[in-house]
Design a protein around this motif. Structure first.
Motif, PDB file in Angstrom:
ATOM      1  N   ALA A  89       0.822  -1.211   0.000  1.00 61.43           N
ATOM      2  CA  ALA A  89       0.000   0.000   0.000  1.00 61.43           C
ATOM      3  C   ALA A  89       0.853   1.258   0.000  1.00 61.43           C
ATOM      4  CB  ALA A  89      -0.897   0.002   1.230  1.00 61.43           C
ATOM      5  N   PRO A  90       0.326   2.367  -0.528  1.00 68.29           N
ATOM      6  CA  PRO A  90       1.046   3.648  -0.472  1.00 68.29           C
ATOM      7  C   PRO A  90       1.407   4.021   0.966  1.00 68.29           C
ATOM      8  CG  PRO A  90      -0.826   3.802  -1.967  1.00 68.29           C
ATOM      9  CD  PRO A  90      -0.940   2.482  -1.275  1.00 68.29           C
ATOM     10  N   ALA A  91       2.559   4.633   1.127  1.00 69.65           N
ATOM     11  CA  ALA A  91       3.059   4.954   2.464  1.00 69.65           C
ATOM     12  C   ALA A  91       2.181   5.959   3.195  1.00 69.65           C
ATOM     13  CB  ALA A  91       4.481   5.488   2.361  1.00 69.65           C
ATOM     14  N   SER A  92       1.371   6.699   2.463  1.00 66.85           N
ATOM     15  CA  SER A  92       0.527   7.711   3.103  1.00 66.85           C
ATOM     16  C   SER A  92      -0.651   7.110   3.859  1.00 66.85           C
ATOM     17  CB  SER A  92      -0.001   8.688   2.052  1.00 66.85           C
ATOM     18  OG  SER A  92      -0.799   8.010   1.091  1.00 66.85           O
ATOM     19  N   LEU A  93      -0.939   5.845   3.620  1.00 63.79           N
ATOM     20  CA  LEU A  93      -2.068   5.202   4.286  1.00 63.79           C
ATOM     21  C   LEU A  93      -1.653   4.558   5.594  1.00 63.79           C
ATOM     22  CD1 LEU A  93      -3.825   3.388   1.300  1.00 63.79           C
ATOM     23  CD2 LEU A  93      -4.578   5.477   2.436  1.00 63.79           C
ATOM     24  N   ARG A  94      -2.466   4.758   6.625  1.00 67.22           N
ATOM     25  CA  ARG A  94      -2.320   4.031   7.882  1.00 67.22           C
ATOM     26  C   ARG A  94      -3.348   2.897   7.854  1.00 67.22           C
ATOM     27  NH1 ARG A  94      -1.806   9.489   9.964  1.00 67.22           N
ATOM     28  NH2 ARG A  94      -4.085   9.500  10.239  1.00 67.22           N
ATOM     29  N   ILE A  95      -2.865   1.679   7.829  1.00 68.96           N
ATOM     30  CA  ILE A  95      -3.757   0.526   7.663  1.00 68.96           C
ATOM     31  C   ILE A  95      -3.669  -0.371   8.888  1.00 68.96           C
ATOM     32  CG2 ILE A  95      -4.315  -1.480   6.251  1.00 68.96           C
ATOM     33  CD1 ILE A  95      -3.031  -0.082   3.892  1.00 68.96           C
ATOM     34  N   ARG A  96      -4.820  -0.730   9.400  1.00 69.09           N
ATOM     35  CA  ARG A  96      -4.893  -1.712  10.482  1.00 69.09           C
ATOM     36  C   ARG A  96      -5.683  -2.902   9.966  1.00 69.09           C
ATOM     37  NH1 ARG A  96      -4.165  -2.602  15.834  1.00 69.09           N
ATOM     38  NH2 ARG A  96      -3.131  -0.584  15.997  1.00 69.09           N
ATOM     39  N   GLN A  97      -5.117  -4.097  10.096  1.00 68.31           N
ATOM     40  CA  GLN A  97      -5.812  -5.303   9.671  1.00 68.31           C
ATOM     41  C   GLN A  97      -6.714  -5.793  10.794  1.00 68.31           C
ATOM     42  OE1 GLN A  97      -3.469  -8.353   7.730  1.00 68.31           O
ATOM     43  NE2 GLN A  97      -4.838  -9.982   8.439  1.00 68.31           N
ATOM     44  N   ALA A  98      -7.991  -5.906  10.514  1.00 74.36           N
ATOM     45  CA  ALA A  98      -8.949  -6.393  11.496  1.00 74.36           C
ATOM     46  C   ALA A  98      -8.848  -7.909  11.633  1.00 74.36           C
ATOM     47  CB  ALA A  98     -10.368  -5.990  11.092  1.00 74.36           C
ATOM     48  N   GLU A  99      -9.436  -8.420  12.690  1.00 73.72           N
ATOM     49  CA  GLU A  99      -9.489  -9.859  12.892  1.00 73.72           C
ATOM     50  C   GLU A  99     -10.419 -10.503  11.862  1.00 73.72           C
ATOM     51  OE1 GLU A  99      -7.758 -11.689  14.967  1.00 73.72           O
ATOM     52  OE2 GLU A  99      -6.752  -9.947  15.841  1.00 73.72           O
ATOM     53  N   VAL A 100     -10.164 -11.761  11.540  1.00 72.90           N
ATOM     54  CA  VAL A 100     -11.068 -12.495  10.664  1.00 72.90           C
ATOM     55  C   VAL A 100     -12.422 -12.660  11.357  1.00 72.90           C
ATOM     56  CG1 VAL A 100      -9.193 -13.690   9.489  1.00 72.90           C
ATOM     57  CG2 VAL A 100     -10.243 -14.719  11.529  1.00 72.90           C
ATOM     58  N   LEU A 101     -13.401 -13.154  10.640  1.00 75.81           N
ATOM     59  CA  LEU A 101     -14.766 -13.172  11.163  1.00 75.81           C
ATOM     60  C   LEU A 101     -14.981 -14.211  12.265  1.00 75.81           C
ATOM     61  CD1 LEU A 101     -16.723 -12.725   7.826  1.00 75.81           C
ATOM     62  CD2 LEU A 101     -15.970 -10.988   9.452  1.00 75.81           C
ATOM     63  N   GLY A 102     -14.323 -15.361  12.128  1.00 71.41           N
ATOM     64  CA  GLY A 102     -14.575 -16.402  13.111  1.00 71.41           C
ATOM     65  C   GLY A 102     -13.471 -16.553  14.133  1.00 71.41           C
ATOM     66  N   PRO A 103     -13.789 -17.149  15.251  1.00 76.93           N
ATOM     67  CA  PRO A 103     -15.113 -17.626  15.651  1.00 76.93           C
ATOM     68  C   PRO A 103     -15.973 -16.503  16.217  1.00 76.93           C
ATOM     69  CG  PRO A 103     -13.513 -18.151  17.355  1.00 76.93           C
ATOM     70  CD  PRO A 103     -12.749 -17.512  16.240  1.00 76.93           C
TER      71      PRO A 103
END
Length: 248
Positions: A89-103
């Motif tokens: 991703a472009p360096a200007s973005l702050r990205i947080r990966q959320a948890e998967v749906l389960g369980p």
């Protein structure tokens, strides 16, 4: 402060039903949270791609993104594929990966909804065995989560619940159907696909359900799944806020 954009990342499929179902689910989640910007991207087969959406968001001046893997377990795609594409991703973005749906209890509720929509009723539970049929994985953590979800579904009152897999793991759906058919107290057998959208592996599950009495639909754009998307988004944003507060 502007809320982070929710980017839902689906696997993708050559089957056009897959993308259509994902888009319907994302629209339903967005309708539950007016004002929240929700985008959809795919790892493979479908457009828009994850990199394409991230590049577009950066060009628009977006700064914060919550990337939500549209996955039921933390298997290879969640542990490797999604982080790899987010690193581009472009360096200007702050990205947080959320948890998967389960369980999640919401997933168990969504499975039950589909079983009832297929013709079963709460009064049928005590005499019905359920095959919880997932796509399958070689990841032990993912297999353990499916097994625990089957146990949680059993605790809601079904006579018996057995996990099955369309690929990579055993037993297959048809084998689990036969085992349940022979269990004491089971007068009917239902197959509940533990998958989000149609495609090749869900079709394999459906084929394996030929000897079952009931075949439920995929989870799709169920209300419970839409609520779960937002719950995972909220969890990721709260975590980001805690990190920011601690750094101040």
């Amino acid at each position: 402060m502007n809320r982070p954009v929710l980017l839902v990342i689906a696997h993708g499929s050559r089957d056009p039903r897959h993308a259509a179902t994902v888009q319907a689910l994302v629209r339903r989640a967005g309708a539950l949270r007016p004002g929240l910007r929700v985008e959809t991207a795919f790892l493979d087969f479908n457009l828009p791609s994850v990199t394409g959406v991230l590049d577009r968001l950066a060009a628009e001046g977006v700064q914060d993104v919550v990337a939500l893997p549209l996955l039921l377990t933390r298997a290879f795609h969640a542990k490797a594929d999604v982080p790899a594409v987010l690193r581009q991703a472009p360096a200007s973005l702050r990205i947080r990966q959320a948890e998967v749906l389960g369980p999640s209890p919401l997933l168990v509720a969504a499975v039950e909804r589909r079983l009832y929509e297929a013709g079963l009723a709460p009064g049928d539970k005590s005499a019905t065995g359920v095959v919880l049929a997932s796509a399958g994985s070689t990841d032990p953590e993912a297999i353990a989560v499916i097994a625990e979800t089957a146990r949680e579904l059993r605790r809601t009152g079904w006579c018996s619940v057995r996990p099955a897999f369309a690929s990579a793991s055993l037993p297959r759906t048809e084998d689990a159907v036969r085992v349940l058919r022979a269990e004491p107290g089971v007068r009917r057998v239902a197959v509940a696909p533990y998958v989000i959208a149609p495609g090749r592996l869900p079709d394999r599950i459906a084929a394996g359900a030929a000897e079952a009495d009931v075949l439920a639909d995929v989870l799709g754009p169920s209300p419970e799944l839409a609520r779960l998307l937002l719950a995972r988004y909220d969890g990721a944003t709260r975590a980001a806020e805690r990190v920011t507060a601690a750094a101040v």
